[in-house]
Design a protein around this motif. Structure first.
Motif, PDB file in Angstrom:
ATOM      1  N   LYS A  84      35.874  34.346  35.828  1.00  0.00           N
ATOM      2  CA  LYS A  84      35.536  34.830  34.487  1.00  0.00           C
ATOM      3  C   LYS A  84      36.814  35.089  33.691  1.00  0.00           C
ATOM      4  CE  LYS A  84      31.143  36.847  35.754  1.00  0.00           C
ATOM      5  NZ  LYS A  84      30.280  38.004  35.711  1.00  0.00           N
ATOM      6  N   PRO A  85      36.764  34.893  32.373  1.00  0.00           N
ATOM      7  CA  PRO A  85      37.957  35.093  31.544  1.00  0.00           C
ATOM      8  C   PRO A  85      38.576  36.487  31.671  1.00  0.00           C
ATOM      9  CG  PRO A  85      36.250  33.988  30.277  1.00  0.00           C
ATOM     10  CD  PRO A  85      35.637  34.372  31.593  1.00  0.00           C
ATOM     11  N   LEU A  86      37.735  37.519  31.723  1.00  0.00           N
ATOM     12  CA  LEU A  86      38.261  38.875  31.859  1.00  0.00           C
ATOM     13  C   LEU A  86      39.003  39.034  33.179  1.00  0.00           C
ATOM     14  CD1 LEU A  86      38.536  41.839  31.002  1.00  0.00           C
ATOM     15  CD2 LEU A  86      36.292  42.244  32.013  1.00  0.00           C
ATOM     16  N   ALA A  87      38.439  38.508  34.258  1.00  0.00           N
ATOM     17  CA  ALA A  87      39.079  38.611  35.572  1.00  0.00           C
ATOM     18  C   ALA A  87      40.405  37.852  35.587  1.00  0.00           C
ATOM     19  CB  ALA A  87      38.148  38.087  36.655  1.00  0.00           C
ATOM     20  N   LEU A  88      40.444  36.701  34.963  1.00  0.00           N
ATOM     21  CA  LEU A  88      41.690  35.927  34.913  1.00  0.00           C
ATOM     22  C   LEU A  88      42.771  36.677  34.144  1.00  0.00           C
ATOM     23  CD1 LEU A  88      40.215  32.354  34.357  1.00  0.00           C
ATOM     24  CD2 LEU A  88      41.220  33.294  36.463  1.00  0.00           C
ATOM     25  N   ARG A  89      42.391  37.299  33.031  1.00  0.00           N
ATOM     26  CA  ARG A  89      43.367  38.102  32.266  1.00  0.00           C
ATOM     27  C   ARG A  89      43.840  39.287  33.092  1.00  0.00           C
ATOM     28  NH1 ARG A  89      39.789  37.642  27.594  1.00  0.00           N
ATOM     29  NH2 ARG A  89      39.219  39.797  28.004  1.00  0.00           N
ATOM     30  N   LEU A  90      42.894  39.938  33.796  1.00  0.00           N
ATOM     31  CA  LEU A  90      43.267  41.078  34.632  1.00  0.00           C
ATOM     32  C   LEU A  90      44.198  40.660  35.769  1.00  0.00           C
ATOM     33  CD1 LEU A  90      39.944  43.075  34.932  1.00  0.00           C
ATOM     34  CD2 LEU A  90      42.098  43.938  34.048  1.00  0.00           C
ATOM     35  N   LEU A  91      43.887  39.542  36.419  1.00  0.00           N
ATOM     36  CA  LEU A  91      44.741  39.063  37.507  1.00  0.00           C
ATOM     37  C   LEU A  91      46.159  38.817  37.023  1.00  0.00           C
ATOM     38  CD1 LEU A  91      42.483  36.648  39.570  1.00  0.00           C
ATOM     39  CD2 LEU A  91      43.719  38.641  40.427  1.00  0.00           C
TER      40      LEU A  91
END
Length: 191
Positions: A84-91
């Motif tokens: 998910k885009p949010l998870a990728l940004r968080l990672l």
């Protein structure tokens, strides 16, 4: 002959209030913490008890999600979440600011379920997560319980002595309007 007592909303909350707050926080943190403040204002539980119960529930759900992320490895569920885009940004941000993310995610709507597993997948130490999360949740719980308590005081000052149901309904309506307004501001700002 044994004495019979009427079962009232107040007696149910007084009997089950703290465990109910802890359990409710596992599913819906903000609203439950807010209601805990209202309950404390009405004298059904203590403010410290409400804060402790909400903190316990918040820490439990965050750590459960974190460890679920550690145990899931590269399961299909974790792969979907990490894509998910949010998870990728968080990672991407975890490497640069792990402490800020752990301390702040509880205060950002829409990130509470995804952040703990993402932090686990990023290799954050369980001890670091548990310690910082406990601090963050304690502050978050104090804030929301205080908001509920303060709104209860405001309603009481504006409308005087109300029944539990009237007090709760007015406070919940005011809190919902406040939350909706904050959500609209957050959405505008995030665009």
């Amino acid at each position: 002959m044994p004495e019979t007592r009427a079962v009232t909303m107040e007696s149910l909350i007084a009997a089950w209030g703290l465990p109910a707050l802890t359990f409710g926080t596992l599913f819906e943190g903000d609203a439950v913490a807010f209601v805990g403040g209202l309950m404390a204002h009405r004298g059904l539980i203590t403010p410290v008890g409400a804060w402790g119960a909400v903190t316990l529930g918040g820490v439990a759900v965050d750590n459960a999600l974190f460890h679920l992320g550690r145990r899931s490895g590269q399961s299909a569920w974790m792969a979907r979440m990490l894509a998910k885009p949010l998870a990728l940004r968080l990672l991407g941000a975890v490497a640069a600011h792990p402490v800020k993310i752990i301390l702040g995610f509880r205060f950002v709507w829409g990130t509470r379920t995804v952040t703990p597993p993402v932090l686990a997948a990023a290799g954050i130490s369980p001890l670091l997560f548990a310690a910082l999360d406990a601090v963050s949740v304690a502050v978050w719980a104090a804030l929301y319980v205080a908001l509920g308590y303060g709104l209860g005081l405001t309603v009481e000052r504006l409308w005087g002595g109300l029944s539990w149901g009237e007090h709760w309904a007015l406070s919940l309506a005011a809190g919902s309007m406040l939350a909706a307004g904050l959500f609209v501001l957050w959405r505008r700002r995030s665009r």
